[in-house]
Design a protein around this motif. Structure first.
Motif, PDB file in Angstrom:
ATOM      1  N   ASP A  41       0.962  -1.108  -0.596  1.00 53.62           N
ATOM      2  CA  ASP A  41      -0.063  -0.115   0.266  1.00 53.62           C
ATOM      3  C   ASP A  41       1.305   1.153  -0.131  1.00 53.62           C
ATOM      4  OD1 ASP A  41      -2.673  -1.255   0.232  1.00 53.62           O
ATOM      5  OD2 ASP A  41      -2.175  -1.545   2.174  1.00 53.62           O
ATOM      6  N   ALA A  42       0.682   2.340  -0.759  1.00 61.21           N
ATOM      7  CA  ALA A  42       0.750   3.469  -0.992  1.00 61.21           C
ATOM      8  C   ALA A  42      -0.025   4.852  -1.485  1.00 61.21           C
ATOM      9  CB  ALA A  42       2.303   2.999  -1.548  1.00 61.21           C
ATOM     10  N   THR A  43       0.422   6.121  -0.940  1.00 59.88           N
ATOM     11  CA  THR A  43       0.003   6.788  -1.708  1.00 59.88           C
ATOM     12  C   THR A  43       0.853   8.252  -1.787  1.00 59.88           C
ATOM     13  OG1 THR A  43      -1.406   6.431   0.783  1.00 59.88           O
ATOM     14  CG2 THR A  43      -1.691   8.675  -0.038  1.00 59.88           C
ATOM     15  N   LYS A  44       0.469   8.546  -2.913  1.00 58.13           N
ATOM     16  CA  LYS A  44       0.879  10.340  -3.287  1.00 58.13           C
ATOM     17  C   LYS A  44       0.491  11.001  -2.366  1.00 58.13           C
ATOM     18  CE  LYS A  44       2.484   9.187  -7.810  1.00 58.13           C
ATOM     19  NZ  LYS A  44       2.329   9.830  -9.257  1.00 58.13           N
ATOM     20  N   ILE A  45       2.033  11.597  -1.671  1.00 56.80           N
ATOM     21  CA  ILE A  45       1.753  12.963  -1.042  1.00 56.80           C
ATOM     22  C   ILE A  45       2.695  13.832  -1.662  1.00 56.80           C
ATOM     23  CG2 ILE A  45       1.763  13.655   1.327  1.00 56.80           C
ATOM     24  CD1 ILE A  45       1.470  11.049   2.293  1.00 56.80           C
ATOM     25  N   GLY A  46       2.142  15.353  -2.088  1.00 60.32           N
ATOM     26  CA  GLY A  46       2.570  15.749  -2.561  1.00 60.32           C
ATOM     27  C   GLY A  46       3.302  15.644  -4.043  1.00 60.32           C
ATOM     28  N   GLY A  47       2.401  14.413  -4.759  1.00 62.49           N
ATOM     29  CA  GLY A  47       3.033  14.349  -6.144  1.00 62.49           C
ATOM     30  C   GLY A  47       4.197  13.179  -5.747  1.00 62.49           C
ATOM     31  N   VAL A  48       5.269  12.900  -4.508  1.00 65.02           N
ATOM     32  CA  VAL A  48       5.611  11.808  -4.583  1.00 65.02           C
ATOM     33  C   VAL A  48       5.195  10.854  -3.368  1.00 65.02           C
ATOM     34  CG1 VAL A  48       7.751  11.912  -2.752  1.00 65.02           C
ATOM     35  CG2 VAL A  48       7.189  13.962  -4.050  1.00 65.02           C
ATOM     36  N   TRP A  49       5.332   8.993  -4.220  1.00 62.37           N
ATOM     37  CA  TRP A  49       4.748   7.733  -2.724  1.00 62.37           C
ATOM     38  C   TRP A  49       5.194   7.808  -1.840  1.00 62.37           C
ATOM     39  CZ3 TRP A  49       0.904   5.598  -4.822  1.00 62.37           C
ATOM     40  CH2 TRP A  49       1.075   5.618  -6.183  1.00 62.37           C
ATOM     41  N   ARG A  50       4.676   7.546  -1.010  1.00 62.30           N
ATOM     42  CA  ARG A  50       5.054   6.990   0.170  1.00 62.30           C
ATOM     43  C   ARG A  50       4.356   5.837   0.527  1.00 62.30           C
ATOM     44  NH1 ARG A  50       8.994  10.239   0.407  1.00 62.30           N
ATOM     45  NH2 ARG A  50       9.078  12.628   0.849  1.00 62.30           N
ATOM     46  N   ILE A  51       4.519   4.964   1.715  1.00 58.45           N
ATOM     47  CA  ILE A  51       4.615   3.767   2.202  1.00 58.45           C
ATOM     48  C   ILE A  51       4.129   3.701   3.172  1.00 58.45           C
ATOM     49  CG2 ILE A  51       5.276   1.294   1.849  1.00 58.45           C
ATOM     50  CD1 ILE A  51       7.099   3.072  -0.272  1.00 58.45           C
ATOM     51  N   SER A  52       3.648   3.079   4.001  1.00 56.02           N
ATOM     52  CA  SER A  52       3.211   3.731   5.037  1.00 56.02           C
ATOM     53  C   SER A  52       4.133   2.897   6.087  1.00 56.02           C
ATOM     54  CB  SER A  52       1.680   3.807   5.647  1.00 56.02           C
ATOM     55  OG  SER A  52       1.016   2.025   5.210  1.00 56.02           O
ATOM     56  N   VAL A  53       4.080   2.657   7.553  1.00 57.31           N
ATOM     57  CA  VAL A  53       6.281   2.135   8.329  1.00 57.31           C
ATOM     58  C   VAL A  53       4.668   0.840   8.976  1.00 57.31           C
ATOM     59  CG1 VAL A  53       6.588   1.194  10.587  1.00 57.31           C
ATOM     60  CG2 VAL A  53       6.863   3.633   9.143  1.00 57.31           C
ATOM     61  N   THR A  54       3.045   0.892   8.727  1.00 55.46           N
ATOM     62  CA  THR A  54       2.385  -0.285   8.751  1.00 55.46           C
ATOM     63  C   THR A  54       2.038  -1.534   7.673  1.00 55.46           C
ATOM     64  OG1 THR A  54       0.358   1.069   9.573  1.00 55.46           O
ATOM     65  CG2 THR A  54      -0.292  -0.983   9.501  1.00 55.46           C
ATOM     66  N   SER A  55       2.019  -0.393   6.137  1.00 54.48           N
ATOM     67  CA  SER A  55       2.545  -1.790   4.708  1.00 54.48           C
ATOM     68  C   SER A  55       3.800  -2.498   4.698  1.00 54.48           C
ATOM     69  CB  SER A  55       2.087  -0.205   4.220  1.00 54.48           C
ATOM     70  OG  SER A  55       2.219  -1.361   2.681  1.00 54.48           O
ATOM     71  N   LEU A  56       4.364  -1.629   5.604  1.00 58.16           N
ATOM     72  CA  LEU A  56       5.620  -1.818   5.568  1.00 58.16           C
ATOM     73  C   LEU A  56       6.348  -3.365   6.211  1.00 58.16           C
ATOM     74  CD1 LEU A  56       9.083  -2.377   4.357  1.00 58.16           C
ATOM     75  CD2 LEU A  56       9.584  -0.051   6.555  1.00 58.16           C
ATOM     76  N   ARG A  57       5.703  -3.332   7.084  1.00 64.02           N
ATOM     77  CA  ARG A  57       5.580  -3.717   8.466  1.00 64.02           C
ATOM     78  C   ARG A  57       5.103  -5.180   7.872  1.00 64.02           C
ATOM     79  NH1 ARG A  57       4.733  -0.224  13.470  1.00 64.02           N
ATOM     80  NH2 ARG A  57       6.798   0.287  14.042  1.00 64.02           N
ATOM     81  N   ARG A  58       3.390  -5.032   7.766  1.00 60.00           N
ATOM     82  CA  ARG A  58       2.697  -5.778   6.911  1.00 60.00           C
ATOM     83  C   ARG A  58       3.556  -7.012   5.897  1.00 60.00           C
ATOM     84  NH1 ARG A  58      -1.955  -3.344   7.122  1.00 60.00           N
ATOM     85  NH2 ARG A  58      -1.190  -2.568   5.429  1.00 60.00           N
ATOM     86  N   ARG A  59       4.185  -6.067   4.931  1.00 60.22           N
ATOM     87  CA  ARG A  59       5.403  -6.633   4.490  1.00 60.22           C
ATOM     88  C   ARG A  59       5.926  -7.188   4.449  1.00 60.22           C
ATOM     89  NH1 ARG A  59       4.625  -8.473  -1.764  1.00 60.22           N
ATOM     90  NH2 ARG A  59       6.987  -8.677  -1.945  1.00 60.22           N
ATOM     91  N   MET A  60       7.074  -7.362   5.789  1.00 62.79           N
ATOM     92  CA  MET A  60       8.281  -7.788   5.682  1.00 62.79           C
ATOM     93  C   MET A  60       7.716  -8.759   6.729  1.00 62.79           C
ATOM     94  SD  MET A  60      10.470  -4.189   7.378  1.00 62.79           S
ATOM     95  CE  MET A  60      11.936  -5.402   8.094  1.00 62.79           C
ATOM     96  N   GLU A  61       6.011  -9.355   7.337  1.00 63.70           N
ATOM     97  CA  GLU A  61       6.014 -10.092   7.614  1.00 63.70           C
ATOM     98  C   GLU A  61       5.432 -11.420   6.791  1.00 63.70           C
ATOM     99  OE1 GLU A  61       2.910  -8.906  10.701  1.00 63.70           O
ATOM    100  OE2 GLU A  61       3.883  -8.208  11.868  1.00 63.70           O
TER     101      GLU A  61
END
Length: 64
Positions: A41-61
């Motif tokens: 999961d990612a969101t564009k903030i100010g035209g730049v992609w950002r990934i939530s820490v929660t999404s990163l943790r989920r991916r790592m698990e």
């Protein structure tokens, strides 16, 4: 009272694709591929992609 010119601390609840890539030991291109294929999961903030820490943790698990 003097106003500070300092910028507020970055919100660490979101990371850049490069930061995610560094954390997971993959290339930023891989992270962008995950974003475009909706594997992370990612969101564009100010035209730049950002990934939530929660999404990163989920991916790592999932990678285990």
């Amino acid at each position: 009272m003097k106003q500070s010119n300092r910028r507020p601390a970055r919100d660490r609840s979101f990371l850049s694709p490069k930061e995610v890539a560094d954390e997971l030991g993959v290339t930023p291109r891989t992270v962008y591929n995950w974003i475009y294929s909706e594997e992370i999961d990612a969101t564009k903030i100010g035209g730049v992609w950002r990934i939530s820490v929660t999404s990163l943790r989920r991916r790592m698990e999932e990678e285990g």
